[in-house]
Write an enzyme that holds these catalytic residues in place. Sequence first.
Site, short mmCIF file in Angstrom:
data_model
loop_
_atom_site.label_atom_id
_atom_site.label_comp_id
_atom_site.label_asym_id
_atom_site.label_seq_id
_atom_site.Cartn_x
_atom_site.Cartn_y
_atom_site.Cartn_z
N ASN A 10 0.95 -1.13 -0.16
CA ASN A 10 0.32 0.00 -0.30
C ASN A 10 0.93 1.16 0.03
O ASN A 10 1.59 1.37 1.28
CB ASN A 10 -0.84 -0.07 1.22
CG ASN A 10 -1.92 1.79 1.41
OD1 ASN A 10 -1.99 2.15 0.43
ND2 ASN A 10 -2.11 1.11 2.41
N LYS A 12 0.25 4.58 -0.11
CA LYS A 12 -0.04 5.31 0.05
C LYS A 12 -0.22 6.62 -0.91
O LYS A 12 -0.28 6.98 -1.84
CB LYS A 12 0.30 5.37 1.88
CG LYS A 12 0.04 4.39 3.12
CD LYS A 12 0.35 5.04 3.85
CE LYS A 12 -0.18 3.43 5.14
NZ LYS A 12 -0.06 3.42 6.20
N HIS A 95 -9.73 1.06 4.45
CA HIS A 95 -8.18 1.51 5.10
C HIS A 95 -8.57 2.34 6.13
O HIS A 95 -9.29 3.03 6.20
CB HIS A 95 -6.92 1.94 4.20
CG HIS A 95 -5.71 2.10 5.29
ND1 HIS A 95 -5.51 2.62 6.22
CD2 HIS A 95 -4.42 1.02 5.03
CE1 HIS A 95 -4.29 2.18 6.01
NE2 HIS A 95 -3.61 1.52 5.71
N GLU A 97 -7.40 4.98 7.47
CA GLU A 97 -6.68 5.64 7.43
C GLU A 97 -8.01 6.10 6.55
O GLU A 97 -8.67 7.93 6.46
CB GLU A 97 -5.47 6.41 6.39
CG GLU A 97 -4.57 6.22 6.82
CD GLU A 97 -3.42 5.53 6.07
OE1 GLU A 97 -2.80 5.73 5.03
OE2 GLU A 97 -2.31 5.07 6.85
N GLU A 167 -5.54 -5.34 10.21
CA GLU A 167 -4.85 -4.09 9.63
C GLU A 167 -5.39 -3.77 11.84
O GLU A 167 -5.95 -2.79 12.12
CB GLU A 167 -4.44 -2.71 8.95
CG GLU A 167 -4.17 -3.84 8.00
CD GLU A 167 -3.99 -2.82 6.94
OE1 GLU A 167 -2.57 -2.99 6.75
OE2 GLU A 167 -4.11 -1.72 6.75
N GLY A 173 2.26 2.06 10.22
CA GLY A 173 2.92 2.77 10.71
C GLY A 173 3.44 3.48 11.72
O GLY A 173 4.22 5.08 11.98
N SER A 213 3.02 -2.59 10.34
CA SER A 213 4.45 -2.69 10.28
C SER A 213 5.21 -4.27 10.06
O SER A 213 5.66 -4.37 10.82
CB SER A 213 4.84 -2.43 11.88
OG SER A 213 4.53 -0.89 12.01
C1 PEP Z 1 -0.71 0.06 5.78
O1 PEP Z 1 -0.79 1.08 5.57
O2 PEP Z 1 -1.80 -0.86 5.62
C2 PEP Z 1 -0.09 -0.60 6.46
C3 PEP Z 1 0.02 -1.94 6.87
O3 PEP Z 1 1.05 0.55 6.41
P1 PEP Z 1 2.46 0.40 7.60
O4 PEP Z 1 3.23 -1.27 6.63
O5 PEP Z 1 3.03 0.74 7.34
O6 PEP Z 1 2.36 -0.13 9.04
#
Ligand code: PEP
Length: 248
Positions: A10, A12, A95, A97, A167, A173, A213
């Site tokens: 992803n 972003k 997501h 976000e 998630e 992040g 992460s």
């Molecule tokens: C994401 O944005 O879907 C995500 C898992 O980000 P990160 O791997 O940076 O935690």
Amino acid sequence: MARKKIIAGNWKMNMTPSQAVKLVEELAPLVKNDEVDVVYCVPAIDIVPVVEAVKGSNVQVGAENMYFEESGAYTGEISAAMLVDAGVKYVIIGHSERRDYFKEDDALLNKKVKKAIEAGLVPILCCGESLEQREMGVTMDWIRFQIKSDLVGVTADQVKDIVIAYEPIWAIGTGKTATTEQAEEVCKGIRECIAEMYDQATADAVRIQYGGSVNAGNAAELFAQPNIDGGLVGGASLKADFGKIVCY
Ligand code: PEP
């Protein structure tokens, strides 16, 4: 039947079109693994050049969002048909976000999921709890609510082909990964929820990713769990590390 793992990046709001093509070229030799599905979910403006850049490779392209209406006066939005026509196969829906910053609720996400499926896209439907919810002990209740609301009116046959990404918001992040046990526990709970809503065969078919992460150091252990069928990867998908995750 064994589920094929799916590892999706992803991106972003990162990578201009020219940076995107450069990244695809850099990653190309590193992400060759036919045993897994590899997807780059990229910003809308990068879709056309990235579809072109991955041609002939094992990589598929995904979008990070879409709108549920067919077409019309929805300034700034992108339809499922536009994505399909551009060569997109997957679309991230819900997501955290988008849920948080853009106030997307489950009723809207349900419309998006249904439209994506109708158009022939594979939704990567995200769910996950906040730190507060985890500490309150309502993680699974919350995730079951999200899954049930987002899949209203979606048939068993359709659900079999979608991807669900678990998630935990507190792990996105932040560099803070859920423990393998925490990730497996929730992914198992999601599968049980699908079995209750549909049937065991549907639950056994649906692919459930972990995201939060994921990196080159923790991917193998996470992906070895019985209910984790790959990952949705944010930060690490923009680096050479993504190759190590794909070839875990
Ligand atoms: C994401 O944005 O879907 C995500 C898992 O980000 P990160 O791997 O940076 O935690």
